[in-house]
Each structure stands twice: as structure tokens, then as C-alpha cells.
Design an enzyme around this catalytic site. Structure first.
Site, PDB file in Angstrom:
ATOM      1  N   SER A 260     -23.634 -27.630  41.614  1.00  0.00           N
ATOM      2  CA  SER A 260     -22.457 -27.328  42.418  1.00  0.00           C
ATOM      3  C   SER A 260     -22.850 -26.487  43.625  1.00  0.00           C
ATOM      4  CB  SER A 260     -21.420 -26.594  41.573  1.00  0.00           C
ATOM      5  OG  SER A 260     -21.781 -25.236  41.467  1.00  0.00           O
ATOM      6  N   LYS A 261     -22.084 -26.697  44.702  1.00  0.00           N
ATOM      7  CA  LYS A 261     -22.397 -26.000  45.949  1.00  0.00           C
ATOM      8  C   LYS A 261     -22.223 -24.492  45.787  1.00  0.00           C
ATOM      9  CE  LYS A 261     -19.943 -28.689  48.839  1.00  0.00           C
ATOM     10  NZ  LYS A 261     -19.337 -28.983  50.143  1.00  0.00           N
ATOM     11  N   ARG A 262     -21.340 -24.095  44.870  1.00  0.00           N
ATOM     12  CA  ARG A 262     -21.094 -22.675  44.664  1.00  0.00           C
ATOM     13  C   ARG A 262     -22.326 -22.009  44.050  1.00  0.00           C
ATOM     14  NH1 ARG A 262     -18.060 -20.632  40.872  1.00  0.00           N
ATOM     15  NH2 ARG A 262     -17.636 -22.712  40.039  1.00  0.00           N
TER      16      ARG A 262
END
Ligand code: GLU
Length: 510
Positions: A260-262
Site C-alpha cells: 500500500s502507498k501508505r
């Protein structure tokens, strides 16, 4: 509803449909690659559609980043918002008029209905469902009611209503997938297809656009499997031909969690560029995710291959539906392989943006600087795994002698005999004649071989210091660092005057 030519089976049309909600996800490149490989193999078309109907998550700079990163990777499209095409516009926010008649038809056929429930009511409903462990989903309070009838009940909103699908009890929950065979998905909720702001949701827009744009193969991430029954229903209700589906596995971290980009910098496509990966290495890496290496005629496997080779042999059946591990070590290895294979001029020009970014060279280097850079590049091409590593190695060749900084760790390593070594080197190198005609000392006496011979004679033989220790102080003097390109070649490139000035400066500072 416009009449569109349906693509014939012999000319597949595929698409990638990113939502511009931030830095593009690496999954967008992964999807593009597999879509494109099949499209090219089949002589079909690949198009880019921007799915920007979620106005709350829309980010204005994201679309340009999608173009830039996919172009950088060479994953280019035949039709799209920037290049046009027969089915323009390719940006969903510019196609609102296209969706409306489809919604009207679903409403008229009783397949969809208006819903005026307020956000608060829906939240309360969900809370109660969760507390009482009932299945969550819209309770159909608005179904079959006129605006007036509904307004008389609580939780009504005066704003424009949304439109929901009326999911029948016998909705088909299985579909055929090119990678997975028959797939079952959970029963959907009465999905909103048109929002109060007049924008369609993804589910309606994707079906309408895939149909209108003649898409034959819908290739997308596994996370859309649960949405596919809704899409299948819409196709059926609207009397449209179903495309073929292929749901690619989700990319996973080494601990199996979803990328995930987070959490993962490597989920951002721009990250790979910033970190000095070569686009061809990243493409090769992505082609190996959930996909086997090339099988040679002699039975051996080959992991390094071009897009063309990948595309030529492409087969959906070879895609492994189990989420592949996104192993950056493998990418680092591939990057090294590709870096070493680059032709020297190409390698040199790929360094330029990094050298400019790190302030080593200006954006407009002189011919002299480029000549020197190429000589240095040759020394470091086999020594770096990322383009970002170049700046530290190249910088010493582009700073003034009196501006060269000596790193603390390099100075800390100097032994007691450093002064003696530097004195001997100054004397030995001072005797080399650097007059000549050639570029960078060729044809003159100042060349790596002569430098090495002189230094070995005076320091290794003369002072009896082992080579391992003999050249450390010299390396520190000319590069300011513990790790540098090969010493004698570095001295050749720097020239005699610079080399002696640097040796003397370190000597004086001891
Ligand atoms: N807009 C969707 C996404 O960003 C596309 C899904 C699809 O390809 O249908 O993932």
C-alpha cells in the site's frame, strides 16, 4: 445510448483505467504491462482511460504523473486523454452525458431506483446492522417510493437523490476468469450507480465505458473480483456483450501483506525513478511477478528478457493467481544487470538527471564536463546498483581542489604512516611527465599504468607497505571518501596538477 461497433474477436481492445487519486500505484504499471503484452501479441489496441469520478479523492497533478511514469516505462497507449482516439473523451469526468441515458433506462426498467436516505440514516443503519450482527447493506427503505412518500419518513435528505441498483435475489455470483477459471463472489449490496453530484460511481462508469470503447478484455486487480457480479448484472440488464475478465493477483510484501502507498514507498511508481532504477529493469521485474521466466529450448529458465519477448510468449494461463511477493532484492539485482549492459554513452546520459538533482553538474554541462563524465562513468558502471549512487562517486571529479571535503570516516581510517605515504607519492608522481597530445592524458606520461607503476615502486617496494594499506591515504586525498572509483584511473582523469594539489592538501592537514 450510442451504437458502437463491437470489436471483432480478432482485434482485442484492452485498457488500463487508473483513478487520479495521488502518486500512481505500482499496480498501475503492473496492469498496464500485462494488458499491453497481450494487446501487442494479438495486434490489438491498448488504451488509457482516466477514471476521475471520485471527486473527493481527485488530485489534479496525478493524471500527469500517470502519463510521465508510464511513458518512462515505455508502456504506451494507442488511445487516451492525451493522444485522443475514436472513442474520445477518455476522461470519465468529460463523459457524464454518456452515462445518463444508461441510468434512465435502468430506472425505467425497474432495475434501479432513487434513494433519498441521508448520510446520518445510512450510518445509523450500518451501526445497528453491525451491532446485531446482521449482514450489512442498504435496507431498501426508498425502493418503490415516490419522493413524496419517502419525504414523509425519517432520515430523508432534500438534496438530489442517488440511484441504486436493485440486486435480485437470484443475481449471478459466478463468472469466468481467464486466469482463475470459474470464480465465485459474494452477493452484492444495492450498489449506488449515480451519485447526488451527478457523477456515476465506478461500477456504472466502468461497464458503460468498457462497452462504449469496445473493450474485449477487462484486465485488472484481484480487488475488483467482488465487484464483478454487479458489473455482470449491468451488462445483462443493458443487453451488452460481456467482455472477458482477467483478475491479476495483488502484489504482496515479504510478510504477505498487501502493498500500500501508505506503508510502502515502493508502492509509488515515482519512487522507482527517484531511487535510480532503470525503467527496463522495473518492467522486467514486474513481468516476473506471478509469471514464469522464459523457458529456453534446452529447458533452462531465463529471467532477463525484453518486453517483446514477454509479449510474444504471453499466455493468461501462465499467470499464477497467488499474490506474488514484491522482492526489491530481485529488482536490485536486475537493475545491476541492466546498468552493466547499457552502452557507455547511454549510461552516461542516464546519470545526468541525478547529477543535476544532487548539484554535481548543472543542467547544461559543457562538452569538457561531459567528456570527463564519460571517463568517470566508465569507471563506475560496474560498481553501482542504482543511478542514485553515482553522485557521490562522480562529485570529486567536479569540485575545485580546494573545495574537496574529506569525509570523517575516510580521515578516521588514516594510519600513522599516512604522511610518509603521501610524501612518497608526491615525489614519485611529481616526476611523471604529463605533457602530451592526447585527451585525458593518453599519449602523455600521465596515465593510469604509469601512475600505478610509480606508486607501487615508491610505496609498496620503497616503503615496504602492503598494497592493501599503501593506497588508502591516496584515495582519501583525491576523492575525500573511503570508497571511490579505481585510484589510478581516477588520478589520470583528474590530471597531474589536481592530483598533486589534493595529495599536498591532505598532507598539510595531518
Ligand atoms: N479505476 C479503477 C482502479 O483505479 C480501475 C479498475 C478497473 O480496471 O476496472 O483500480
Amino acid at each position: 445510448m450510442s451504437e458502437q461497433p463491437t470489436s471483432s474477436a480478432s482485434s482485442p481492445r484492452l485498457r488500463v483505467a487508473p483513478s487520479p487519486t495521488g502518486d500512481p500505484h505500482v499496480g498501475t504499471a503492473y496492469m498496464s504491462l500485462f494488458n499491453l503484452a497481450f494487446a501487442r501479441q494479438q495486434g490489438g489496441r491498448f488504451l488509457l482511460r482516466i477514471e476521475d469520478t471520485d471527486r473527493a479523492r481527485f488530485r489534479a497533478d496525478s493524471e500527469q504523473q500517470v502519463y510521465d511514469t508510464l511513458h518512462w516505462l515505455g508502456l504506451t497507449w494507442d488511445e487516451g486523454p492525451d493522444v485522443g482516439g475514436p472513442f474520445a473523451p477518455y476522461r470519465q469526468s468529460e463523459r457524464l452525458d454518456t452515462y445518463r441515458p444508461y441510468v434512465e433506462r435502468l430506472l425505467a426498467d425497474g432495475k434501479a431506483y432513487y434513494c433519498w436516505c441521508s448520510g446520518e440514516r445510512l450510518a445509523q443503519m450500518r451501526e445497528v446492522q453491525q451491532k446485531t450482527k446482521q449482514p450489512t447493506g442498504y435496507d431498501r427503505l426508498c425502493h418503490g417510493k415516490t419522493r413524496e412518500e419517502r419525504a414523509a419518513l425519517p432520515g430523508f435528505t432534500d438534496k438530489d437523490p442517488v440511484v441504486r441498483m436493485f440486486i435480485p435475489d437470484d443475481a449471478p455470483l459466478t463468472f469466468e476468469d481467464l486466469i482463475r477459471g470459474t470464480v465465485s463472489a459474494p452477493r452484492p449490496d444495492d450498489q449506488v450507480i449515480l451519485k447526488a453530484d451527478g457523477f456515476p460511481t465506478y461500477h456504472l462508469a466502468v461497464v458503460v465505458d468498457d462497452h462504449e470503447m469496445g473493450i474485449t478484455h477487462v484486465v485488472r486487480g484481484e480487488e475488483w473480483i467482488s465487484s464483478t457480479p454487479k458489473h455482470v448484472l449491468l451488462y445483462q440488464w443493458l443487453g451488452l456483450d460481456l467482455p472477458k475478465f482477467a483478475h491479476m493477483p495483488l502484489l504482496r510484501n515479504t510478510d504477505k501483506s498487501k502493498i500500500s502507498k501508505r506503508k510502502n514507498p515502493a508502492a509509488r511508481l515515482t519512487w522507482f525513478r527517484e531511487e535510480g532504477y532503470l525503467p527496463e529493469a522495473l518492467v522486467n521485474f514486474l513481468a516476473l511477478l506471478a509469471y514464469p521466466p522464459i523457458l529456453e529450448a534446452d529447458g533452462t529458465e531465463r529471467e532477463v528478457f525484453t518486453f517483446r519477448e514477454f509479449s510474444d510468449g504471453f499466455d493468461w494461463k501462465k499467470v499464477n493467481p497467488v499474490g506474488p511477493i514484491f522482492d526489491l532484492k530481485k529488482l536490485d539485482w536486475l537493475n545491476g544487470v541492466y546498468l552493466r549492459e547499457l552502452e557507455l554513452g547511454d549510461f552516461t546520459s542516464r546519470l545526468l538527471p541525478f547529477l543535476e538533482r544532487d548539484g554535481v553538474l548543472s543542467g547544461n554541462p559543457s562538452l569538457g564536463e561531459l567528456g570527463r563524465l564519460k571517463a568517470v562513468a566508465e569507471l563506475i558502471q560496474t560498481r553501482i546498483a542504482h543511478l542514485t549512487e553515482a553522485s557521490a562517486l562522480v562529485r570529486p571529479f567536479f569540485v575545485a581542489d580546494d573545495a574537496l571535503e574529506i569525509a570523517e570516516d575516510a580521515r578516521g581510517q588514516l594510519k600513522d604512516d599516512a604522511g610518509q605515504v603521501l610524501d612518497a607519492a608526491l615525489a614519485a608522481l611529481g616526476d611523471i611527465d604529463d605533457q602530451g597530445t592526447g585527451v585525458l592524458g593518453t599519449d602523455s606520461g600521465w596515465n593510469a599504468a604509469a601512475i600505478e607503476a610509480a606508486l607501487r615502486k615508491s610505496i609498496v617496494d620503497g616503503l615496504g607497505i602492503k598494497p592493501k594499506f599503501a593506497f588508502g591515504p591516496l584515495r582519501t586525498a583525491v576523492s575525500g571518501a573511503r570508497i571511490s572509483p579505481p585510484l589510478f584511473e581516477s588520478m589520470e582523469i583528474l590530471g597531474k596538477a589536481s592530483t598533486l594539489t589534493r595529495l599536498q592538501a591532505l598532507r598539510d592537514s595531518l
